[in-house]
Design an enzyme around this catalytic site. Structure first.
Site, short mmCIF file in Angstrom:
data_model
loop_
_atom_site.label_atom_id
_atom_site.label_comp_id
_atom_site.label_asym_id
_atom_site.label_seq_id
_atom_site.Cartn_x
_atom_site.Cartn_y
_atom_site.Cartn_z
N TYR A 53 42.40 43.74 37.67
CA TYR A 53 42.98 42.42 37.85
C TYR A 53 42.63 41.82 39.21
CZ TYR A 53 46.15 43.98 34.09
OH TYR A 53 46.70 44.47 32.92
N HIS A 111 43.40 52.79 32.04
CA HIS A 111 43.47 51.41 31.55
C HIS A 111 42.95 51.26 30.12
CE1 HIS A 111 43.24 46.98 33.12
NE2 HIS A 111 43.67 47.03 31.88
#
Length: 286
Positions: A53, A111
């Site tokens: 991110y 992730h």
């Protein structure tokens, strides 16, 4: 009837630590600090970020500037699949700690499963080692998803951890909302004591379906509040996101009402399986 829960109500992970039952997601948030600051000011105690991110620095700053004791805020971050591997994971955990400027990370997730079995397990072992070293408190996975019609295609990613005789993940963070309910993987996680975090619980802001509009009217709540409440009543930990502080606050005003059985049944009936996903579904990863 109003719910007895609040933003600071927690669920106990299999690691022994407590995690707040609602978190703020910050993916693709160009106004991360104002959103995090508003969230923390108005009761949130759980923020979900990731290296991918590129806002760990902003999250760390918001946490430090909030004035809230560090131990009262639950911070999650993640390692993305191109960075998987044992030594690489050690390095990336240290990178996250440096960017966040905190001494420990509450929850560190793999992730996605796209690196392949060997690297997934290397990464998981490395995260457990960093947990044992005291810089991570709980270890989990993300996007270990199910997908339809192949009802076991995501479960094998979790099964390989069990088959390697490694500890069960504390969390599996997957896309979950009425259109994408991933029921087989949800059942697997519940059977094995894995807490389910729901990302994209707001369906990326698409509230146009008549059933969502009808439940919004019947409950007297916004569509976003209805969707967060649905997630809570299913037993998930939703991670609603917004870059706008007022929406961050409104999204969490979900503890003064409950959806009726009829309203929940209507929303449950919207499931489209894999076709209902609005993000991605890496269930075919080998």
């Amino acid at each position: 009837m109003a719910s007895p829960f609040t933003l600071q109500t927690t669920v106990k992970l299999n690691s022994g630590y407590e995690m707040p039952i609602v978190g703020l997601g910050v993916f693709e948030n160009d106004h991360c600090i104002p959103a995090c600051s508003a969230a923390l000011k108005h009761g949130y105690r759980h923020i979900d970020t990731a290296e991918y991110y590129r806002n760990e620095v902003d999250v760390g700053r918001a946490v430090r500037e909030s004035g809230i004791p560090r131990e009262e805020i639950f911070v999650t971050t993640k390692i993305y699949h191109p960075d998987h591997g044992y030594e690489s994971t050690f390095s990336h955990v240290e990178n996250s700690l440096a960017k966040l400027q905190i001494s420990y990370i509450d929850l560190y997730l793999i992730h996605s499963p796209l690196s392949g079995r060997e690297k997934r397990l290397q990464t998981y072992r490395a995260l457990l080692a960093k947990r044992d070293a005291g810089v991570i408190r709980s270890v989990g996975v993300s996007n270990y998803m199910n997908g339809l019609p192949s009802t076991d295609s995501g479960v094998h990613h979790l099964e390989e951890i069990r088959e390697a005789e490694l500890e069960t993940p504390a969390v599996n963070q997957i896309e979950l909302h009425p259109f994408c309910q991933q029921r087989p993987i949800v059942a697997y996680c519940k059977d094995h004591g894995i807490i389910i975090q729901a990302y994209s619980p707001l369906i990326r802001g698409d509230f146009s379906h008549p059933v969502i509009q009808d439940v919004s009217k019947s409950s007297g709540k916004s569509p976003a509040q209805v969707l967060v409440r649905w997630s809570l009543q299913k037993g998930y930990v939703p991670l609603p996101k917004s870059s706008q502080p007022n929406r961050v606050i409104d999204n969490a005003r979900v503890f003064d009402f409950e959806l009726s059985d009829e309203e929940m049944t209507k929303l449950d009936g919207l499931d489209k399986g894999r076709n209902g996903c609005v993000t991605w579904n890496p269930v075919d990863a080998p």
